[in-house]
Enzyme design. Structure first.
Site, mmCIF file in Angstrom:
data_model
loop_
_atom_site.group_PDB
_atom_site.id
_atom_site.type_symbol
_atom_site.label_atom_id
_atom_site.label_comp_id
_atom_site.label_asym_id
_atom_site.label_seq_id
_atom_site.Cartn_x
_atom_site.Cartn_y
_atom_site.Cartn_z
ATOM 1 N N HIS A 204 -30.800 -17.333 -4.478
ATOM 2 C CA HIS A 204 -31.668 -16.086 -4.970
ATOM 3 C C HIS A 204 -32.051 -14.992 -3.716
ATOM 4 O O HIS A 204 -32.251 -13.938 -4.094
ATOM 5 C CB HIS A 204 -32.583 -16.324 -5.824
ATOM 6 C CG HIS A 204 -32.392 -16.936 -7.243
ATOM 7 N ND1 HIS A 204 -32.061 -18.257 -7.498
ATOM 8 C CD2 HIS A 204 -32.127 -16.132 -8.425
ATOM 9 C CE1 HIS A 204 -31.476 -18.415 -8.618
ATOM 10 N NE2 HIS A 204 -31.581 -17.167 -9.053
ATOM 11 N N GLU A 451 -24.810 -21.435 -18.672
ATOM 12 C CA GLU A 451 -24.925 -21.789 -17.556
ATOM 13 C C GLU A 451 -24.972 -23.232 -17.081
ATOM 14 O O GLU A 451 -25.006 -23.660 -15.848
ATOM 15 C CB GLU A 451 -26.258 -21.114 -16.552
ATOM 16 C CG GLU A 451 -27.344 -20.902 -17.002
ATOM 17 C CD GLU A 451 -28.598 -20.192 -16.426
ATOM 18 O OE1 GLU A 451 -28.179 -19.704 -15.345
ATOM 19 O OE2 GLU A 451 -29.516 -20.205 -16.954
HETATM 20 C C1 PEP Z 1 -26.791 -17.130 -13.084
HETATM 21 O O1 PEP Z 1 -27.182 -18.398 -12.890
HETATM 22 O O2 PEP Z 1 -25.482 -16.764 -13.004
HETATM 23 C C2 PEP Z 1 -27.561 -16.215 -13.237
HETATM 24 C C3 PEP Z 1 -27.227 -14.871 -13.533
HETATM 25 O O3 PEP Z 1 -29.136 -16.567 -13.234
HETATM 26 P P1 PEP Z 1 -29.729 -16.698 -11.833
HETATM 27 O O4 PEP Z 1 -28.490 -16.053 -10.643
HETATM 28 O O5 PEP Z 1 -30.774 -15.795 -11.685
HETATM 29 O O6 PEP Z 1 -29.982 -17.996 -11.755
HETATM 30 MG MG MG Z 2 -29.271 -18.959 -13.526
#
Ligand code: PEP
Ligand code: MG
Length: 592
Positions: A204, A451
């Site tokens: 992130h 996911e």
């Molecule tokens: C992902 O997992 O692809 C997503 C968009 O969520 P995040 O990156 O915030 O986990």
């Molecule tokens: Mg995600």
């Protein structure tokens, strides 16, 4: 001497600037520039903090019990001496005067300088005195925190505002690690590039860096040790290289490349308001991923036709347990909805956990703190369902915002049918509570993030419960390949081209299309031009990405013919090496 440090490219382009080293534990310290007429005020804050700490230490010494070891009293003397040492507070003043850093930033900058000097000392005893300097600085920082000006008094730490008085050199941030919540504070900061020692491409921290659209390299291992405060750096965000103190020829070459990419950016920007339609007339929806309501304006300016992912968890971070209540959340969601001027806003319910802890912890600290694997723990919808009061509060706030524009709810990391039932019940209950209270809300679609492989494999059953789905490829790859997305040690195995990943994505898109349900991709693959053709070939017509990526992806969409692309899909899906096959078929572009 010029050296090169290698890491992973996470945000493209070239940044050239002077290094600002920030210790991971101090990235949360406020960083802003102080206007000339407030420099003396800033020095006074430092002086007051010093006097207060001196009084505190003197009192501690005075109140030591009679039988306390003599070393304790001697230690307090050392701390008092350090406090008045020119190398600490005196030099900090110089940072304030010459660089216009606020007192906290100036003190941490000076602490970095001193820490390195101590690290280089031969004598063990002297080297250990570093801890004393750090303790004194911590005390000072605590006092400074109490006299920190409110946000409105600080100069907005933007590059343009700062340049008026902060010298000519652009600045580049170098840190061992930065927590996503701290990265978000740098969103409107003075830094024109980032380098961190750790981190993966879809951590992130990297995602937030990318959303800032400034060159960044993560996983550069030794960077924060090899680079010194004020070194000149070139960050090559395309190659993942940091060049420290480049020669004039290398610098000139990079300045040239910098100008070229600015021209390219300006050219792409002209596509902003062109509808994204393929050569064979297929309309493609290009949506934005945002972290804060304030990002919505940038999304609109970049030509997004809506928000496909609002990562609401950034509203919940670093609040010392004081989570935003319904009103505060409602205001935040409403402001994003209003900023999007009638375009849809997809608000993901809070996705706390894994590399996004509630409190300020870097991913490295997090791993050390919790021996168990946080990515497999109580995160996302699991956390929300374990806090039903908090969850309903968020749902009510989102529903209320829907009275001001088109809002969609997106639920992260669903894996079990039981979670779906519990989530839908919570939404029904939140609606009921609003009805009872006579509060307005609009029609809100509810979607699931796909996911976790379990969700992708069960897509038919999931689709029966949701209005749409959005594929989170970052986590889908993490969980399919069992690779921690924030861990640079295994980042070479994080492979979006893995045939298993492609199959899960292709099946999810195909099944959703077959059922007439909306399907989007909101992971980093959506903003990576290397995958645009492939995703179009799979039948995807909705992509959600950082606003800064929209123009490049649109360019690819405008040049695509989905009929021709669909004919190549089998070859790529059957290949042992889909990336190579895709290259052979001339699909895709350069990946970042
Ligand atoms: C992902 O997992 O692809 C997503 C968009 O969520 P995040 O990156 O915030 O986990
Ligand atoms: Mg995600």
């Amino acid at each position: 001497m010029s050296i090169q440090v290698f890491g992973m490219p996470v945000s493209r382009g070239v940044a050239i600037g002077r290094a600002v080293l920030v210790a991971s534990s101090r990235v949360d310290v406020a960083h802003y520039f102080v206007p000339s007429d407030r420099l003396e005020h800033e020095v006074a804050r430092l002086r007051e903090a010093r006097d207060a700490v001196a009084a505190e230490l003197t009192a501690l010494k005075r109140d030591l019990p009679g039988d306390a070891p003599a070393e304790l009293s001697a230690l307090l003397d050392v701390h008092l001496m350090l406090l008045h040492d020119e190398a600490l507070t005196g030099a900090t003043k110089v940072w304030i005067h010459e660089r216009h850093y606020n007192a906290e930033w100036a003190l941490s900058a000076q602490l970095e300088v001193l820490a390195r000097q101590f690290d280089d000392m031969e004598d063990d005893y002297l080297r250990e005195r570093k801890a004393d300097v750090e303790q004194v600085a911590e005390r000072l920082l605590r006092y400074l925190g109490r006299s920190a000006p409110g946000a409105s008094e600080m100069l907005a730490p933007t590059v343009s505002g700062a340049r008026d008085f902060a010298g000519e050199d652009p600045l580049v941030l170098v840190a061992n690690d930065v927590a996503p919540a701290d990265m978000i504070q740098f969103k409107r900061s003075v830094f024109t590039g980032f380098v961190t020692d750790v981190g993966g491409k879809t951590s992130h921290t990297a995602i937030v860096a990318r959303s800032m659209d400034i060159p960044a390299v993560v996983g550069a291992r030794e960077a924060s040790r090899l680079i010194r405060q004020d070194d000149w750096l070139v960050i090559d965000g395309d190659a993942g290289v940091v060049i420290v103190n480049p020669s004039p020829i290398v610098l000139e070459e990079y300045r040239f490349r910098q100008r070229q990419s600015e021209l390219e950016r300006a050219r792409l920007n002209r596509l902003r308001h062109t509808p994204a339609v393929t050569l064979d007339g297929q309309a493609v929806e290009l949506l934005a991923n945002i972290e804060l309501p304030a990002d919505a304006a940038g999304a609109l300016a970049a030509g997004a036709v809506g928000v496909g992912l609002f990562r609401s968890e950034f509203l919940f971070m670093n609040r010392d347990g004081d989570l935003p209540d319904e009103e505060e959340q409602f205001e935040a969601y409403r402001s994003a909805v209003l900023a999007m001027q009638g375009l849809p806003v997809t608000i993901r319910t809070v996705d706390i956990g894994a590399d996004k802890p509630l409190d300020r912890m870097s991913p490295t600290e997090l791993r050390h703190e919790h021996a168990l694997n946080p990515a497999l723990g109580l995160r996302a919808i699991r956390w929300s369902l374990s806090e039903p009061g908090m969850f309903r509060q968020q749902l009510r706030a989102i529903l209320r915002a829907s009275a001001f524009g088109k809002v969609r709810i997106l639920v992260p990391m669903v894996a079990h049918l039981g979670e779906i039932r519990a989530t839908l019940e919570a939404v029904a209950r939140a609606r009921q509570q609003l009805d009872d209270a006579g509060r307005a809300y609009g029609d809100v679609e509810i979607g699931a993030m796909i996911e976790v492989p379990a969700a992708a494999l069960m897509i038919d059953r999931f689709l029966a419960h949701f209005d749409y789905v959005s594929i989170g490829t970052n986590d889908l790859i993490q969980y399919t390949l069992a690779i921690d997305r924030a861990d640079d040690a295994v980042s070479h195995l994080f492979d979006p081209w893995h045939p298993a990943v492609l199959r899960l994505i292709a099946d999810t898109i195909a099944r959703a299309n077959a059922c007439g349900r909306g399907v989007s991709v909101c992971g980093e693959m959506a903003g990576d031009a290397a995958f645009t053709d492939l995703l179009l070939a799979m039948g995807l017509r909705s992509f959600s990405m950082h606003p800064a990526r929209i123009a490049s992806i649109k360019q690819r969409v405008l040049r695509a013919d989905t009929r021709k692309l669909a004919a190549t899909l089998d070859a790529v899906m059957q290949a042992d090496d889909p990336a190579r096959e895709s290259g052979r078929l001339h699909l895709g572009g350069q990946s970042v």
